[in-house]
Design an enzyme around this catalytic site. Structure first.
Site, PDB file in Angstrom:
ATOM      1  N   LYS A  40       0.837  -1.218   0.000  1.00 13.56           N
ATOM      2  CA  LYS A  40       0.000   0.000   0.000  1.00 13.56           C
ATOM      3  C   LYS A  40       0.867   1.262   0.000  1.00 13.56           C
ATOM      4  O   LYS A  40       0.670   2.175  -0.792  1.00 13.56           O
ATOM      5  CB  LYS A  40      -0.924   0.029   1.239  1.00 13.56           C
ATOM      6  CG  LYS A  40      -1.821  -1.191   1.382  1.00 13.56           C
ATOM      7  CD  LYS A  40      -2.715  -1.093   2.596  1.00 13.56           C
ATOM      8  CE  LYS A  40      -1.991  -1.164   3.946  1.00 13.56           C
ATOM      9  NZ  LYS A  40      -1.295  -2.433   4.208  1.00 13.56           N
TER      10      LYS A  40
ATOM     11  N   ARG B 205      -9.810   1.335   8.705  1.00 16.15           N
ATOM     12  CA  ARG B 205      -9.413  -0.019   9.073  1.00 16.15           C
ATOM     13  C   ARG B 205     -10.450  -0.751   9.917  1.00 16.15           C
ATOM     14  O   ARG B 205     -10.278  -1.929  10.207  1.00 16.15           O
ATOM     15  CB  ARG B 205      -8.147   0.076   9.899  1.00 16.15           C
ATOM     16  CG  ARG B 205      -6.935  -0.540   9.250  1.00 16.15           C
ATOM     17  CD  ARG B 205      -5.800  -0.184  10.140  1.00 16.15           C
ATOM     18  NE  ARG B 205      -4.673  -1.015  10.040  1.00 16.15           N
ATOM     19  CZ  ARG B 205      -3.525  -0.623   9.486  1.00 16.15           C
ATOM     20  NH1 ARG B 205      -3.424   0.547   8.930  1.00 16.15           N
ATOM     21  NH2 ARG B 205      -2.493  -1.418   9.511  1.00 16.15           N
TER      22      ARG B 205
ATOM     23  N   ARG C 215      11.674  -6.036   4.921  1.00 12.89           N
ATOM     24  CA  ARG C 215      11.561  -4.573   4.783  1.00 12.89           C
ATOM     25  C   ARG C 215      12.560  -3.868   5.693  1.00 12.89           C
ATOM     26  O   ARG C 215      12.744  -4.227   6.842  1.00 12.89           O
ATOM     27  CB  ARG C 215      10.142  -4.118   5.141  1.00 12.89           C
ATOM     28  CG  ARG C 215      10.018  -2.599   5.174  1.00 12.89           C
ATOM     29  CD  ARG C 215       8.584  -2.104   5.169  1.00 12.89           C
ATOM     30  NE  ARG C 215       7.794  -2.605   6.266  1.00 12.89           N
ATOM     31  CZ  ARG C 215       6.489  -2.406   6.391  1.00 12.89           C
ATOM     32  NH1 ARG C 215       5.836  -1.749   5.455  1.00 12.89           N
ATOM     33  NH2 ARG C 215       5.837  -2.880   7.424  1.00 12.89           N
TER      34      ARG C 215
ATOM     35  N   ARG D  62      11.340  -2.138  11.145  1.00 11.71           N
ATOM     36  CA  ARG D  62      10.237  -1.631  11.966  1.00 11.71           C
ATOM     37  C   ARG D  62       9.981  -2.588  13.123  1.00 11.71           C
ATOM     38  O   ARG D  62      10.049  -3.802  12.951  1.00 11.71           O
ATOM     39  CB  ARG D  62       8.964  -1.520  11.108  1.00 11.71           C
ATOM     40  CG  ARG D  62       8.670  -0.107  10.668  1.00 11.71           C
ATOM     41  CD  ARG D  62       7.561  -0.019   9.658  1.00 11.71           C
ATOM     42  NE  ARG D  62       6.304  -0.590  10.104  1.00 11.71           N
ATOM     43  CZ  ARG D  62       5.166  -0.504   9.402  1.00 11.71           C
ATOM     44  NH1 ARG D  62       5.147   0.128   8.250  1.00 11.71           N
ATOM     45  NH2 ARG D  62       4.059  -1.051   9.850  1.00 11.71           N
TER      46      ARG D  62
ATOM     47  N   ARG E 270      -1.055  -8.735  13.365  1.00  9.90           N
ATOM     48  CA  ARG E 270      -1.561  -7.698  12.455  1.00  9.90           C
ATOM     49  C   ARG E 270      -2.429  -8.327  11.378  1.00  9.90           C
ATOM     50  O   ARG E 270      -3.450  -7.773  10.982  1.00  9.90           O
ATOM     51  CB  ARG E 270      -0.389  -6.937  11.821  1.00  9.90           C
ATOM     52  CG  ARG E 270       0.276  -5.977  12.797  1.00  9.90           C
ATOM     53  CD  ARG E 270       1.685  -5.610  12.373  1.00  9.90           C
ATOM     54  NE  ARG E 270       1.770  -4.901  11.134  1.00  9.90           N
ATOM     55  CZ  ARG E 270       2.883  -4.799  10.402  1.00  9.90           C
ATOM     56  NH1 ARG E 270       3.998  -5.376  10.823  1.00  9.90           N
ATOM     57  NH2 ARG E 270       2.887  -4.137   9.276  1.00  9.90           N
TER      58      ARG E 270
HETATM   59  P1  AP5 Z   1       4.888  -1.636   1.914  1.00 12.39           P
HETATM   60  O1  AP5 Z   1       4.480  -0.847   0.709  1.00 12.39           O
HETATM   61  O2  AP5 Z   1       5.656  -0.951   2.975  1.00 12.39           O
HETATM   62  O3  AP5 Z   1       3.602  -2.391   2.511  1.00 12.39           O
HETATM   63  P2  AP5 Z   1       2.296  -1.845   3.217  1.00 12.39           P
HETATM   64  O4  AP5 Z   1       1.110  -2.520   2.601  1.00 12.39           O
HETATM   65  O5  AP5 Z   1       2.281  -0.343   3.234  1.00 12.39           O
HETATM   66  O6  AP5 Z   1       2.510  -2.483   4.641  1.00 12.39           O
HETATM   67  P3  AP5 Z   1       2.505  -1.890   6.125  1.00 12.39           P
HETATM   68  O7  AP5 Z   1       3.187  -2.906   6.972  1.00 12.39           O
HETATM   69  O8  AP5 Z   1       3.044  -0.502   6.167  1.00 12.39           O
HETATM   70  O9  AP5 Z   1       0.988  -1.904   6.387  1.00 12.39           O
HETATM   71  P4  AP5 Z   1       0.307  -1.924   7.748  1.00 12.39           P
HETATM   72  O10 AP5 Z   1      -1.074  -1.659   7.291  1.00 12.39           O
HETATM   73  O11 AP5 Z   1       0.482  -3.099   8.602  1.00 12.39           O
HETATM   74  O12 AP5 Z   1       1.091  -0.776   8.553  1.00 12.39           O
HETATM   75  P5  AP5 Z   1       0.701   0.719   8.907  1.00 12.39           P
HETATM   76  O13 AP5 Z   1       1.932   1.497   8.865  1.00 12.39           O
HETATM   77  O14 AP5 Z   1      -0.488   1.194   8.148  1.00 12.39           O
HETATM   78  O15 AP5 Z   1       5.691  -2.910   1.391  1.00 12.39           O
HETATM   79  C1  AP5 Z   1       6.218  -3.866   2.310  1.00 12.39           C
HETATM   80  C2  AP5 Z   1       7.597  -4.340   1.794  1.00 12.39           C
HETATM   81  O16 AP5 Z   1       7.402  -5.020   0.553  1.00 12.39           O
HETATM   82  C3  AP5 Z   1       8.585  -3.192   1.502  1.00 12.39           C
HETATM   83  O17 AP5 Z   1       9.880  -3.634   1.836  1.00 12.39           O
HETATM   84  C4  AP5 Z   1       8.463  -2.979  -0.018  1.00 12.39           C
HETATM   85  O18 AP5 Z   1       9.659  -2.493  -0.559  1.00 12.39           O
HETATM   86  C5  AP5 Z   1       8.140  -4.375  -0.497  1.00 12.39           C
HETATM   87  N1  AP5 Z   1       7.259  -4.416  -1.683  1.00 12.39           N
HETATM   88  C6  AP5 Z   1       6.135  -3.660  -1.887  1.00 12.39           C
HETATM   89  N2  AP5 Z   1       5.564  -4.007  -3.062  1.00 12.39           N
HETATM   90  C7  AP5 Z   1       6.346  -5.006  -3.596  1.00 12.39           C
HETATM   91  C8  AP5 Z   1       6.267  -5.788  -4.805  1.00 12.39           C
HETATM   92  N3  AP5 Z   1       5.281  -5.604  -5.712  1.00 12.39           N
HETATM   93  N4  AP5 Z   1       7.216  -6.731  -5.008  1.00 12.39           N
HETATM   94  C9  AP5 Z   1       8.235  -6.929  -4.105  1.00 12.39           C
HETATM   95  N5  AP5 Z   1       8.370  -6.218  -2.956  1.00 12.39           N
HETATM   96  C10 AP5 Z   1       7.422  -5.268  -2.702  1.00 12.39           C
HETATM   97  O19 AP5 Z   1       0.189   0.537  10.427  1.00 12.39           O
HETATM   98  C11 AP5 Z   1       1.085   0.177  11.455  1.00 12.39           C
HETATM   99  C12 AP5 Z   1       0.328   0.172  12.779  1.00 12.39           C
HETATM  100  O20 AP5 Z   1      -0.193   1.494  13.059  1.00 12.39           O
HETATM  101  C13 AP5 Z   1      -0.914  -0.733  12.832  1.00 12.39           C
HETATM  102  O21 AP5 Z   1      -0.583  -2.063  13.159  1.00 12.39           O
HETATM  103  C14 AP5 Z   1      -1.738  -0.033  13.932  1.00 12.39           C
HETATM  104  O22 AP5 Z   1      -1.219  -0.338  15.214  1.00 12.39           O
HETATM  105  C15 AP5 Z   1      -1.480   1.441  13.675  1.00 12.39           C
HETATM  106  N6  AP5 Z   1      -2.468   2.025  12.752  1.00 12.39           N
HETATM  107  C16 AP5 Z   1      -2.209   2.565  11.529  1.00 12.39           C
HETATM  108  N7  AP5 Z   1      -3.342   2.985  10.952  1.00 12.39           N
HETATM  109  C17 AP5 Z   1      -4.351   2.699  11.816  1.00 12.39           C
HETATM  110  C18 AP5 Z   1      -5.762   2.862  11.770  1.00 12.39           C
HETATM  111  N8  AP5 Z   1      -6.379   3.391  10.692  1.00 12.39           N
HETATM  112  N9  AP5 Z   1      -6.491   2.454  12.835  1.00 12.39           N
HETATM  113  C19 AP5 Z   1      -5.893   1.922  13.927  1.00 12.39           C
HETATM  114  N10 AP5 Z   1      -4.566   1.716  14.038  1.00 12.39           N
HETATM  115  C20 AP5 Z   1      -3.789   2.104  12.976  1.00 12.39           C
END
Ligand code: AP5
Length: 215
Positions: free
Chosen positions: A13, A88, A127, A160, A171
């Site tokens: 994402k 979410r 990552r 991270r 998660r």
């Molecule tokens: P990346 O693009 O970083 O993946 P992502 O989908 O953004 O994954 P996240 O782990 O950031 O999502 P998340 O939803 O768990 O975390 P968030 O920060 O929102 O890609 C991942 C890896 O793969 C990278 O190394 C990239 O280079 C690689 N990659 C990408 N595409 C690729 C491809 N096509 N081929 C090969 N490699 C590829 O949330 C973190 C925490 O914050 C949550 O757990 C929660 O505690 C809190 N939080 C955040 N938002 C909320 C909310 N709305 N409500 C409540 N709590 C929240």
């Protein structure tokens, strides 16, 4: 254009939202990034958020809704935005929907990136993030030129704290539990589009852009 990116942790994402930000000149808003920034600033919000994030749990809706509301009022959001990591929960999606109605700013698309379980565990474990500028790398697909150092600024690359296997599982369970309803919400509104999130970053990006052009 206003778009939300849905998908499990590690679906890509953030990676895709950053590419869309460049293409469409609209901000990429990541709730996870805002929270991690608050943690590193040591703010009250950060201290509260860390209690949940370190365990892989969701931060309570009122905190998130307030953050998003304040962010969407910023002038750079007038032409649109890409929301990553929000909404979410059913509570978040309903409140967000009401907010958009009040602001008279309808959503254009909800893009859901679909990837297999083994794929995103692999992506998350590999990552690495620059502790200085936030650039994201992947030791398998997009490694840095020099081990442990950011290509852009030379900053130190770190993992991270929630990218460890136990927290990744938590998660994912939360994602599975909460997201079904969110997808149904956007299906009912005719906004959801599931995109195959496997393949190279460029291949996935082309699929998303094609969908957005077709709108
Ligand atoms: P990346 O693009 O970083 O993946 P992502 O989908 O953004 O994954 P996240 O782990 O950031 O999502 P998340 O939803 O768990 O975390 P968030 O920060 O929102 O890609 C991942 C890896 O793969 C990278 O190394 C990239 O280079 C690689 N990659 C990408 N595409 C690729 C491809 N096509 N081929 C090969 N490699 C590829 O949330 C973190 C925490 O914050 C949550 O757990 C929660 O505690 C809190 N939080 C955040 N938002 C909320 C909310 N709305 N409500 C409540 N709590 C929240």
């Amino acid at each position: 254009m206003r778009v939300v990116m849905l998908g499990p942790p590690g679906a890509g994402k953030g990676t895709q939202a950053k590419c869309l930000e460049k293409e469409y000149h609209i901000p990429h808003i990541s709730t996870g990034e805002i929270l991690r920034q608050a943690i590193s600033n040591g703010s009250h919000l950060g201290k509260e958020a860390a209690r949940y994030m370190n365990r892989g749990c969701l931060v309570p809706d009122p905190l998130i809704l307030d953050i998003v509301h304040q962010r969407l009022l910023q002038p750079d959001c007038v032409p649109g935005y890409i929301l990553d990591g929000f909404p979410r929960t059913l509570g978040q999606v309903r409140r967000f929907d009401t907010l958009l109605e009040e602001m008279e700013q309808p959503l254009n698309a909800a893009v859901s990136l679909e990837v297999r379980l083994d794929m995103f565990v692999k992506r998350l474990s590999a990552r690495r993030v620059c502790s200085n500028c936030g650039s994201v790398y992947n030791l398998s697909s997009t490694p840095p030129k020099q081990e442990g150092a950011c290509d852009s600024c030379g900053g130190q690359l770190t993992q991270r704290s929630d990218d460890v296997e136990e927290t990744i599982q938590m998660r994912f369970e939360i994602y599975r539990h909460e997201t079904f309803d969110i997808k149904n919400f956007y299906i009912a509104k005719g906004l959801l589009r599931e995109i195959d999130g496997e393949g190279t970053i460029e291949e996935v990006y082309k699929r998303i852009v094609q969908h957005l052009k077709d709108l």
